[in-house]
Motif scaffolding. Structure first.
Motif, PDB file in Angstrom:
ATOM      1  N   GLN A 115       0.815  -1.212   0.000  1.00 25.07           N
ATOM      2  CA  GLN A 115       0.000   0.000   0.000  1.00 25.07           C
ATOM      3  C   GLN A 115       0.853   1.269   0.000  1.00 25.07           C
ATOM      4  N   LEU A 116       2.146   1.123   0.223  1.00 26.01           N
ATOM      5  CA  LEU A 116       3.047   2.273   0.261  1.00 26.01           C
ATOM      6  C   LEU A 116       3.398   2.726  -1.148  1.00 26.01           C
ATOM      7  N   GLY A 117       3.962   3.902  -1.249  1.00 28.93           N
ATOM      8  CA  GLY A 117       4.439   4.421  -2.527  1.00 28.93           C
ATOM      9  C   GLY A 117       5.679   3.663  -2.982  1.00 28.93           C
ATOM     10  N   ASP A 118       6.074   3.910  -4.215  1.00 29.06           N
ATOM     11  CA  ASP A 118       7.180   3.181  -4.831  1.00 29.06           C
ATOM     12  C   ASP A 118       8.487   3.278  -4.043  1.00 29.06           C
ATOM     13  N   ILE A 119       8.880   4.486  -3.722  1.00 25.45           N
ATOM     14  CA  ILE A 119      10.147   4.680  -3.013  1.00 25.45           C
ATOM     15  C   ILE A 119      10.056   4.126  -1.593  1.00 25.45           C
ATOM     16  N   ASP A 120       8.906   4.316  -0.957  1.00 28.89           N
ATOM     17  CA  ASP A 120       8.731   3.788   0.400  1.00 28.89           C
ATOM     18  C   ASP A 120       8.842   2.268   0.425  1.00 28.89           C
ATOM     19  N   LYS A 121       8.282   1.603  -0.586  1.00 23.29           N
ATOM     20  CA  LYS A 121       8.401   0.143  -0.679  1.00 23.29           C
ATOM     21  C   LYS A 121       9.865  -0.262  -0.768  1.00 23.29           C
ATOM     22  N   ALA A 122      10.580   0.425  -1.636  1.00 25.69           N
ATOM     23  CA  ALA A 122      11.998   0.114  -1.820  1.00 25.69           C
ATOM     24  C   ALA A 122      12.766   0.330  -0.514  1.00 25.69           C
ATOM     25  N   LEU A 123      12.452   1.392   0.180  1.00 23.66           N
ATOM     26  CA  LEU A 123      13.100   1.708   1.447  1.00 23.66           C
ATOM     27  C   LEU A 123      12.858   0.595   2.473  1.00 23.66           C
ATOM     28  N   VAL A 124      11.605   0.158   2.603  1.00 19.63           N
ATOM     29  CA  VAL A 124      11.268  -0.922   3.537  1.00 19.63           C
ATOM     30  C   VAL A 124      11.989  -2.201   3.146  1.00 19.63           C
ATOM     31  N   PHE A 125      11.983  -2.499   1.869  1.00 19.33           N
ATOM     32  CA  PHE A 125      12.648  -3.710   1.398  1.00 19.33           C
ATOM     33  C   PHE A 125      14.122  -3.712   1.797  1.00 19.33           C
ATOM     34  N   LEU A 126      14.810  -2.623   1.524  1.00 19.38           N
ATOM     35  CA  LEU A 126      16.237  -2.555   1.848  1.00 19.38           C
ATOM     36  C   LEU A 126      16.456  -2.616   3.362  1.00 19.38           C
ATOM     37  N   TYR A 127      15.582  -1.979   4.124  1.00 15.73           N
ATOM     38  CA  TYR A 127      15.664  -2.004   5.586  1.00 15.73           C
ATOM     39  C   TYR A 127      15.502  -3.435   6.097  1.00 15.73           C
ATOM     40  N   ARG A 148      16.878   8.157   6.634  1.00 16.98           N
ATOM     41  CA  ARG A 148      16.449   7.976   8.028  1.00 16.98           C
ATOM     42  C   ARG A 148      15.084   8.624   8.276  1.00 16.98           C
ATOM     43  N   VAL A 149      14.919   9.847   7.771  1.00 16.04           N
ATOM     44  CA  VAL A 149      13.653  10.561   7.948  1.00 16.04           C
ATOM     45  C   VAL A 149      12.524   9.801   7.262  1.00 16.04           C
ATOM     46  N   LYS A 150      12.769   9.385   6.006  1.00 16.03           N
ATOM     47  CA  LYS A 150      11.755   8.639   5.263  1.00 16.03           C
ATOM     48  C   LYS A 150      11.403   7.336   5.975  1.00 16.03           C
ATOM     49  N   MET A 151      12.402   6.658   6.527  1.00 18.09           N
ATOM     50  CA  MET A 151      12.147   5.386   7.191  1.00 18.09           C
ATOM     51  C   MET A 151      11.263   5.592   8.408  1.00 18.09           C
ATOM     52  N   ASN A 152      11.502   6.646   9.179  1.00 16.96           N
ATOM     53  CA  ASN A 152      10.645   6.926  10.340  1.00 16.96           C
ATOM     54  C   ASN A 152       9.210   7.201   9.902  1.00 16.96           C
ATOM     55  N   ARG A 153       9.048   7.931   8.819  1.00 20.07           N
ATOM     56  CA  ARG A 153       7.706   8.216   8.311  1.00 20.07           C
ATOM     57  C   ARG A 153       7.029   6.940   7.817  1.00 20.07           C
ATOM     58  N   LYS A 155       7.612   3.870   8.852  1.00 23.24           N
ATOM     59  CA  LYS A 155       7.248   3.061  10.021  1.00 23.24           C
ATOM     60  C   LYS A 155       5.909   3.526  10.586  1.00 23.24           C
ATOM     61  N   ASN A 156       5.734   4.836  10.665  1.00 24.83           N
ATOM     62  CA  ASN A 156       4.459   5.375  11.158  1.00 24.83           C
ATOM     63  C   ASN A 156       3.304   5.021  10.229  1.00 24.83           C
ATOM     64  N   LYS A 157       3.537   5.091   8.914  1.00 25.23           N
ATOM     65  CA  LYS A 157       2.496   4.720   7.943  1.00 25.23           C
ATOM     66  C   LYS A 157       2.114   3.258   8.115  1.00 25.23           C
ATOM     67  N   LEU A 158       3.118   2.399   8.275  1.00 29.02           N
ATOM     68  CA  LEU A 158       2.845   0.965   8.442  1.00 29.02           C
ATOM     69  C   LEU A 158       2.085   0.688   9.735  1.00 29.02           C
ATOM     70  N   ARG A 159       2.420   1.395  10.795  1.00 26.23           N
ATOM     71  CA  ARG A 159       1.678   1.238  12.049  1.00 26.23           C
ATOM     72  C   ARG A 159       0.216   1.587  11.838  1.00 26.23           C
ATOM     73  N   THR A 160      -0.017   2.678  11.123  1.00 27.00           N
ATOM     74  CA  THR A 160      -1.383   3.121  10.847  1.00 27.00           C
ATOM     75  C   THR A 160      -2.135   2.083  10.001  1.00 27.00           C
ATOM     76  N   ILE A 161      -1.464   1.546   9.001  1.00 24.82           N
ATOM     77  CA  ILE A 161      -2.102   0.557   8.118  1.00 24.82           C
ATOM     78  C   ILE A 161      -2.402  -0.729   8.891  1.00 24.82           C
ATOM     79  N   LEU A 162      -1.445  -1.188   9.694  1.00 23.91           N
ATOM     80  CA  LEU A 162      -1.602  -2.452  10.402  1.00 23.91           C
ATOM     81  C   LEU A 162      -2.483  -2.357  11.644  1.00 23.91           C
ATOM     82  N   ASN A 163      -2.578  -1.170  12.216  1.00 19.75           N
ATOM     83  CA  ASN A 163      -3.377  -0.962  13.424  1.00 19.75           C
ATOM     84  C   ASN A 163      -4.315   0.221  13.223  1.00 19.75           C
TER      85      ASN A 163
END
Length: 164
Positions: A115-127, A148-153, A155-163
């Motif tokens: 559900q994340l954007g393209d770059i965010d998906k890539a960021l999560v994958f690499l993380y 780092r900033v994008k990763m924190n954002r 993480k918050n998006k994923l928390r919102t999606i999952l909870n």
């Protein structure tokens, strides 16, 4: 191309193919699309390989080519009608002693990441691949601070999606 170059490419691809499979899993919804994307990434890697200078590790270069290919095809696919793979719809018999809790949690996480954007998906994958922020920034072509900033954002998006 010469046989030595071809041999080096095939060896590197075989040693790192899990990277491509994981990217395919993030950007596709069915086995057929997964296989198509894997093939397209492999073709793009092969086309670009003669220009690979070795400044970065092969896996880092591979991430970049694979992610760029997946993102490009993903954006094109958004313009098409989405279908669902028949295999994911049919009923499957499970044995009583099989615990699929971890598998279900992983599926929920993949669904959330999709559900994340393209770059965010890539960021999560690499993380999730345990890449440090320096490697992530190099692969995505952004600064380490931005990663780092994008990763924190994210993480918050994923928390919102999952909870919700």
């Amino acid at each position: 191309m010469n046989k030595e170059l071809e041999h080096r490419f095939v060896t590197e691809l075989e040693n790192n193919q899990n990277i491509v499979h994981k990217i395919c899993t993030l950007y596709t919804n069915d086995k057929s699309s997964h296989n198509d994307l894997f093939q397209e990434i492999t073709i793009q890697l092969w086309k670009a390989y003669p220009k690979f200078r070795g400044d970065a590790k092969f896996s880092t270069w591979m991430y970049r080519v694979a992610l760029n290919t997946a993102i490009t095809l993903y954006r094109k696919s958004k313009k098409r009608i989405q279908t669902q793979d028949y295999d994911s719809v049919i009923y499957k018999i499970k044995t009583d002693d099989y615990d699929d809790t971890e598998e279900q949690q992983l599926k929920l996480m993949y669904d959330a990441v999709k559900q994340l954007g393209d770059i965010d998906k890539a960021l999560v994958f690499l993380y999730l691949e345990d890449k440090n922020y320096s490697e992530i920034s190099e692969t995505l072509g952004i600064t380490e601070v931005n990663a780092r900033v994008k990763m924190n954002r994210v993480k918050n998006k994923l928390r919102t999606i999952l909870n919700p």
